[in-house]
Design an enzyme around this catalytic site. Structure first.
Site, PDB file in Angstrom:
ATOM      1  N   THR A 109       0.402  -4.794  -2.245  1.00 28.95           N
ATOM      2  CA  THR A 109       0.142  -3.364  -2.094  1.00 28.95           C
ATOM      3  C   THR A 109      -0.754  -3.069  -0.894  1.00 28.95           C
ATOM      4  OG1 THR A 109      -1.816  -3.333  -3.527  1.00 28.95           O
ATOM      5  CG2 THR A 109       0.340  -3.063  -4.579  1.00 28.95           C
ATOM      6  N   LYS A 142     -11.006  -7.599  -4.174  1.00 31.77           N
ATOM      7  CA  LYS A 142     -12.154  -7.030  -3.482  1.00 31.77           C
ATOM      8  C   LYS A 142     -13.136  -8.073  -2.973  1.00 31.77           C
ATOM      9  CE  LYS A 142     -12.077  -2.597  -5.973  1.00 31.77           C
ATOM     10  NZ  LYS A 142     -11.659  -1.807  -4.795  1.00 31.77           N
ATOM     11  N   HIS A 174       8.218  12.799  -9.140  1.00 35.69           N
ATOM     12  CA  HIS A 174       6.978  12.580  -8.403  1.00 35.69           C
ATOM     13  C   HIS A 174       5.902  13.528  -8.909  1.00 35.69           C
ATOM     14  CE1 HIS A 174       4.148  12.127  -5.099  1.00 35.69           C
ATOM     15  NE2 HIS A 174       4.851  11.090  -4.679  1.00 35.69           N
ATOM     16  N   GLY A 184       2.201   7.197   0.099  1.00 38.25           N
ATOM     17  CA  GLY A 184       0.856   6.753  -0.230  1.00 38.25           C
ATOM     18  C   GLY A 184       0.050   7.805  -0.949  1.00 38.25           C
ATOM     19  N   PRO A 190      -4.489  -6.603  -3.157  1.00 36.45           N
ATOM     20  CA  PRO A 190      -5.561  -7.352  -2.491  1.00 36.45           C
ATOM     21  C   PRO A 190      -6.865  -7.264  -3.284  1.00 36.45           C
ATOM     22  CG  PRO A 190      -4.412  -5.919  -0.945  1.00 36.45           C
ATOM     23  CD  PRO A 190      -3.986  -5.505  -2.319  1.00 36.45           C
ATOM     24  N   GLU A 238       4.484  -8.088  -8.306  1.00 35.63           N
ATOM     25  CA  GLU A 238       3.631  -7.322  -7.390  1.00 35.63           C
ATOM     26  C   GLU A 238       2.165  -7.724  -7.568  1.00 35.63           C
ATOM     27  OE1 GLU A 238       4.363  -3.153  -6.376  1.00 35.63           O
ATOM     28  OE2 GLU A 238       2.390  -2.694  -7.249  1.00 35.63           O
TER      29      GLU A 238
END
Length: 595
Positions: free
Chosen positions: A52, A26, A157, A112, A24, A21
């Protein structure tokens, strides 16, 4: 291809498999560095990677760009995260259509996190409340086109204190059409096994991939577990306490802990693992190396170059060798082609062959990184030392080669360094190969039980004076063909044909001979524009009239780019005899280059 099909195939074959995984970055430089890392790490054979989606959809455009590039350029099956946060249905449609257009068939459907600055999660107008709504929407609108994964929470969760209710929600997502589960990271192995057992008990039969995050540093661990209030057993804290200020020791501990987890998983019959890399490479690489896990060769290298997964390029199986080290540039310049006739890359005389401008002729590294690697060469000898150092692994990159030498070129690195010491500045190479098994770890590619071949190939820059002497020497060997061109386009060659010369080919059961890599004049003339432009890009990191800038421009303005093919692939030493290399020269250069 849908990831669930790859997972089921690996399970049927009884082999261990893994995935990575990424998130992105910066900055623009960070994005370029991520692409380089993805390109390197695909050699480790992940079944897929995922990218992600930032909190609140903050990185949505960059996420889709990275997915599209990874699919098309690096040929890695990619799963795109998609969240409900700040995503009305019309934006979800845009994201899914973008994914579909670039050949991505896999979505990780998530509720999300709340957007930055918002403590609790709320759906937006026209949006979705939960991941199950997103799963249902994708299945209703796209049917079976997308493979869908969902998140599992071994610890429950964070927003649902009822673990059994949370498990029922997970089953509902599977029943709604999700194909497999990727878990949140965890550090309590027994808790994970219990979670899997509880999933099976209530009827969740799909694959469950455990998410593992090798610990990188003490404070980083605290930050990561704070996102979801993950539990870390006291023994781990006790182990870390004496070394918490020693990052190297922490990383080694994290590697060994992850290896221990994976070994326990495999003993329990769990064959797949998902690495949360946090865009880092070393720990993941060392874990796979120490476990001795190697992906099947036909998965890692179905061809000598990684095929694009863009639907339009599905039949592409031939490329010129010149863009071997600059795949993205090649893909961008040919992305508008309508088709690849007979699998061939096409014809660079076509008006659809992209112009050089706008296709990223760049050094791929920041100015500071370039100066650190290359310093301030002011003579040809100093330039030669940089190129030799790259071949010997002492210089990290060249403008034409952003990655380290290919594995197959490692075996000729001393010879390459010696050639550079003579003033021939090499940028591309491959050794001769005479019928090795397609499963060979160094030279192999393609389906099982095949044999692969290749001709010795070398591409380099050379001064006009040295070129004259070299071509005279070449004229005495009928097995050598070459093309040489300067920046102005003056082409010299010793062949009457401008057609393709296959430099790699493979023979496999039940297939015609495959010739995936070629050399030809027209493609070479297209490549030379980029090759010479990189000299000018290099010169721009220095003051305009500095000695280094003048040297680099002089090379660009006066030298030739030449490629040499020795067509006798049965003689592995033939190409090197052109340069009058002896063992003493090779050994001397290998031992003397010090950068």
């Amino acid at each position: 291809m849908k990831i669930i099909d790859k997972i089921l195939k690996a399970e049927q074959e009884g082999r261990f498999y893994w995935s990575f995984e990424y998130f992105p970055p910066k900055t623009a430089q960070g994005v370029q560095n991520l692409y380089d890392r993805i390109e390197r790490m695909q050699r480790y054979g992940p079944e897929f990677i995922d990218v992600t989606w930032g909190a609140g959809g903050t990185t949505s455009e960059l996420t889709t760009e990275i997915v599209a590039t990874t699919q098309a350029v690096y040929g890695v099956e990619t799963m795109m995260h998609l969240t409900c946060t700040n995503m009305p249905a019309e934006q979800v449609d845009i994201a899914l259509e973008t994914a579909k257009a670039c050949g991505c068939q896999n979505i990780l459907a998530l509720r999300g996190d709340p957007p930055h600055g918002q403590e609790t999660w709320e759906s937006c107008d026209g949006g979705f409340n939960n991941a199950i709504d997103l799963v249902k929407y994708i299945r209703k609108k796209y049917g079976d086109y997308f493979g869908i994964a969902v998140a599992g929470h071994p610890e429950g969760h964070i927003d649902n204190p009822d673990k059994e209710d949370d498990l029922r929600h997970l089953k509902a997502k599977i029943d709604a059409g999700a194909d497999f589960v990727v878990t949140q990271l965890f550090y309590d192995f027994d808790m994970f096994l219990e979670f899997v057992e509880r999933c099976r008990t209530i009827g969740i039969t799909c694959p469950i991939l455990p998410g593992v995050f090798p610990i990188q540093n003490y404070n980083g661990l605290k930050r990561v577990i704070s996102f979801n209030n993950n539990f870390v057993p006291q023994k781990i804290w006790d182990d870390l306490e004496p070394i918490k200020d020693d990052d190297a020791a922490i990383k080694e501990y994290g590697i060994n802990l992850t290896i221990d987890f994976i070994q326990k998983m495999r003993a329990a019959g769990i064959n797949g693992v998902h690495f949360y890399t946090f865009n880092l490479e070393r720990s993941t690489r060392l874990i796979l190396e120490r476990l001795g896990d190697v992906a099947p060769q036909q998965n890692v290298r179905p061809l000598p170059w990684k095929p694009s997964l863009h639907a339009k390029r599905a039949k592409e199986n031939v490329r010129p060798i010149f863009w071997k080290n600059r795949t993205m540039s090649y893909i961008k310049r040919t992305e508008q082609w309508d088709e690849f006739p007979n699998g061939r890359w096409g014809d660079s005389r076509s008006p659809a062959f992209g112009e050089l401008d706008g296709y990223g002729v760049s050094l791929k590294h920041s100015k500071a990184e370039c100066l650190k690697m290359w310093n301030y060469p002011a003579t040809i000898a100093e330039l030669s030392s940089i190129f030799s150092g790259y071949c010997l692994g002492q210089v990290g990159a060249l403008p034409w080669c952003s990655q380290e030498l290919d594995t197959e070129s490692q075996g000729i690195r001393d010879r390459l360094a010696a050639v550079n010491s003579l003033g021939y500045l090499t940028i591309n190479s491959q050794p001769a190969v005479n019928g090795v098994r397609s499963s060979d770890k160094v030279h192999g590619w393609g389906p099982k039980n095949g044999f692969v071949f290749q001709k010795a190939y070398l591409e380099f820059f050379v001064s006009p004076e040295a070129l004259d002497k070299l071509t005279q020497k070449i004229s005495s060997d009928a097995n050598i063909t070459y093309y040489a061109v300067n920046q102005q386009g003056d082409l010299k060659m010793n062949t009457q044909s401008e057609g393709p010369n296959a430099v790699t080919w493979g023979i496999f059961p039940g297939k015609e001979v495959i010739q995936p890599t070629i050399v030809e004049a027209v493609a070479f003339m297209a490549w030379k524009e980029e090759a010479f432009a990189l000299w000018h890009e290099w010169s721009r990191i220095y003051e305009p009239e500095s000695p280094t800038s003048r040297l680099l421009k002089q090379v660009a303005d006066t030298w030739y780019l030449i490629n040499i093919v020795h067509n006798d692939f049965q003689d592995g030493d033939a190409l090197w005899r052109v340069f009058d290399l002896d063992n003493a020269t090779i050994s001397n250069v290998a031992g003397s280059v010090d950068r």
